[in-house]
Design an enzyme around this catalytic site. Structure first.
Site, PDB file in Angstrom:
ATOM      1  N   HIS A 124       0.832  -1.239  -0.035  1.00 55.12           N
ATOM      2  CA  HIS A 124       0.008  -0.023   0.080  1.00 55.12           C
ATOM      3  C   HIS A 124       0.937   1.329   0.008  1.00 55.12           C
ATOM      4  O   HIS A 124       2.025   1.213   0.603  1.00 55.12           O
ATOM      5  CB  HIS A 124      -0.815  -0.016   1.180  1.00 55.12           C
ATOM      6  N   ASP A 201       2.773  -4.420   8.146  1.00 57.38           N
ATOM      7  CA  ASP A 201       1.602  -3.462   8.165  1.00 57.38           C
ATOM      8  C   ASP A 201       0.354  -4.521   8.068  1.00 57.38           C
ATOM      9  O   ASP A 201       0.238  -5.619   7.400  1.00 57.38           O
ATOM     10  CB  ASP A 201       1.631  -2.931   6.816  1.00 57.38           C
ATOM     11  N   GLN A 204      -5.009  -4.992   7.191  1.00 56.60           N
ATOM     12  CA  GLN A 204      -6.151  -6.063   6.752  1.00 56.60           C
ATOM     13  C   GLN A 204      -6.182  -7.229   7.515  1.00 56.60           C
ATOM     14  O   GLN A 204      -7.031  -8.276   7.336  1.00 56.60           O
ATOM     15  CB  GLN A 204      -5.746  -6.255   5.239  1.00 56.60           C
ATOM     16  N   LYS A 227     -11.040  -1.092  10.313  1.00 58.37           N
ATOM     17  CA  LYS A 227     -11.273  -2.305   9.559  1.00 58.37           C
ATOM     18  C   LYS A 227     -11.501  -3.383  10.152  1.00 58.37           C
ATOM     19  O   LYS A 227     -11.710  -4.578  10.001  1.00 58.37           O
ATOM     20  CB  LYS A 227      -9.957  -2.364   8.925  1.00 58.37           C
ATOM     21  N   CYS A 368      -4.665   2.300  -4.057  1.00 59.22           N
ATOM     22  CA  CYS A 368      -3.612   2.893  -3.291  1.00 59.22           C
ATOM     23  C   CYS A 368      -2.332   1.896  -3.519  1.00 59.22           C
ATOM     24  O   CYS A 368      -1.589   1.599  -2.464  1.00 59.22           O
ATOM     25  CB  CYS A 368      -3.685   3.008  -1.667  1.00 59.22           C
TER      26      CYS A 368
END
Length: 412
Positions: A124, A201, A204, A227, A368
């Site tokens: 991303h 990261d 998600q 999220k 993104c």
């Protein structure tokens, strides 16, 4: 797997799912961008402003103490949720993006000319740009882990790229475009062999996989509340205590100080050293309710149901003539509930616009991740991403919607 009755009970907790879009029932399958919020989260927001609105960590009065207790309760919930060793390893930020920027800024003193930072081709933008800027400032070199056509990392290339010059490796746990669960445990262990720090990261991940920081042994892990059925504008940086105690703060001002004089300022202990200013108190408190929601249903139950949705969606959409999927679609153990695709000869924006008029919310564009779009030689993709409140019937509607879009758009 959940029964239809159980799924309907879950859906009833989300008021927005009763909305109409251009006179059609809302079908929301853009969950990789943000999830909708259940009633207990919405009510927690109203409850905060109704009975405990006050600044935290700096007042002796009743409301301040009450709000402070709730903020720290959420910190402890997150510690437990990700199996961190200490609650002080949980730093509240505005979200995943700020968490990455915090690390990039705070470790900048460790980066010198000729040093190397490694990311992957499928990141991303939030996990690309901060490292680019750091390399530009310090004269360091940004290296990229390439991927195969199925989206998996070329791990042999990673082994070739990493060296004693590598200072930090930063990769996503799950690709926000391809939905692939990356081999982060291997990346972490290999990076540590070379003395490199690792940031993962996890934007998600929190409502998709169980997280255990002790097992992963990563130095930093970042994700956001919005999220995982929580509010926007709040996220966390997890960092190992011994590292957070060593690196300097990212921002300066109130809350993060121990003593201030015109001659010298000393910083607070963790976690407050990295939490300058008044935090998003409401967001933190409400996030606690979102964690309660997830844990009541159970991560494993959510994951199992979304795998079923994923399998059904791939089965249905695969029968559409001219559809092009991106990423792995065979081994579901290495994939989350994200599907990205295009319809041949049709622009993703046009298809997305037709779906929108039918009440179907998907994400379209470069997602993104422009370098990944360049890899696949496309300007953009259509992304469908599922949550626990989605249904097989909604996937049928997506299938029919794509057929309608194709029929309509190919006329022109």
């Amino acid at each position: 797997m959940f029964s239809e009755k159980e799924i309907q009970k879950i859906r009833n907790q989300f008021p927005i799912l009763k909305e109409k879009v251009y006179s059609n029932p809302l079908i929301y399958i853009d969950n990789a961008a943000t999830t909708q919020k259940p009633l207990q989260v919405i009510q927690a927001s109203q409850n905060y402003y109704s009975i405990m609105n006050a600044n935290v960590h700096r007042g002796l009065h009743y409301l301040s103490q009450k709000a402070t207790i709730q903020v720290e309760n959420t910190r402890k919930k997150i510690q437990k949720f990700i199996h961190a060793k200490y609650s002080s390893e949980i730093i509240f930020t505005k979200g995943t993006t700020e968490s990455i920027n915090l690390v990039a800024d705070s470790i900048s003193y460790l980066i010198g000319k000729g040093d190397e930072i490694i990311i992957s081709c499928s990141e991303h933008h939030s996990n690309i740009v901060p490292w680019q800027i750091l390399c530009e400032k310090k004269g360091a070199v940004l290296k990229i882990i390439p991927i195969y056509e199925n989206g998996f990392f070329k791990l042999k290339d990673f082994e070739f790229l990493i060296s004693k010059k590598t200072k930090i490796v930063s990769v996503s746990h799950i690709s926000n475009v391809l939905g692939i669960i990356n081999p982060i445990k291997y990346i972490i262990d290999k990076s540590h062999e070379y003395g490199a720090l690792v940031l993962i990261d996890g934007a998600q991940v929190p409502s998709n996989l169980d997280l255990d920081m002790q097992d992963l042994n990563t130095d930093f892990y970042v994700f956001s509340a919005h999220k995982m059925y929580g509010p926007t504008g709040i996220g966390i940086l997890y960092g190992k205590k011994k590292i957070l105690e060593t690196i300097p703060p990212y921002q300066f001002g109130g809350e993060m100080i121990k003593n201030v004089s015109f001659e010298k300022t000393t910083y607070s202990d963790l976690p407050f050293k990295f939490e300058a200013g008044t935090p998003n108190i409401e967001g933190i408190v409400v996030w606690g309710s979102a964690i309660d929601f997830v844990e009541k249903i159970g991560i494993s139950n959510i994951q199992s149901y979304k795998k079923k949705l994923l399998s059904y969606a791939i089965q249905r959409l695969s029968s559409i003539d001219g559809i092009q999927f991106y990423g792995e679609f065979k081994d579901f153990s290495k994939k989350s509930s994200i599907i990205s695709f295009n319809l041949n000869k049709l622009h993703c924006f046009d298809v997305g616009s037709v779906l929108d008029r039918l009440g179907i919310s998907v994400r379209t564009g470069h997602l993104c991740a422009q370098p990944l779009m360049n890899f696949f030689k496309v300007s953009g993709m259509i992304r469908a991403s599922f949550s626990v409140y989605n249904t097989f019937k909604e996937i049928d509607c997506l299938f029919e919607g794509l057929l309608k879009a194709k029929k309509l758009l190919l006329k022109y």
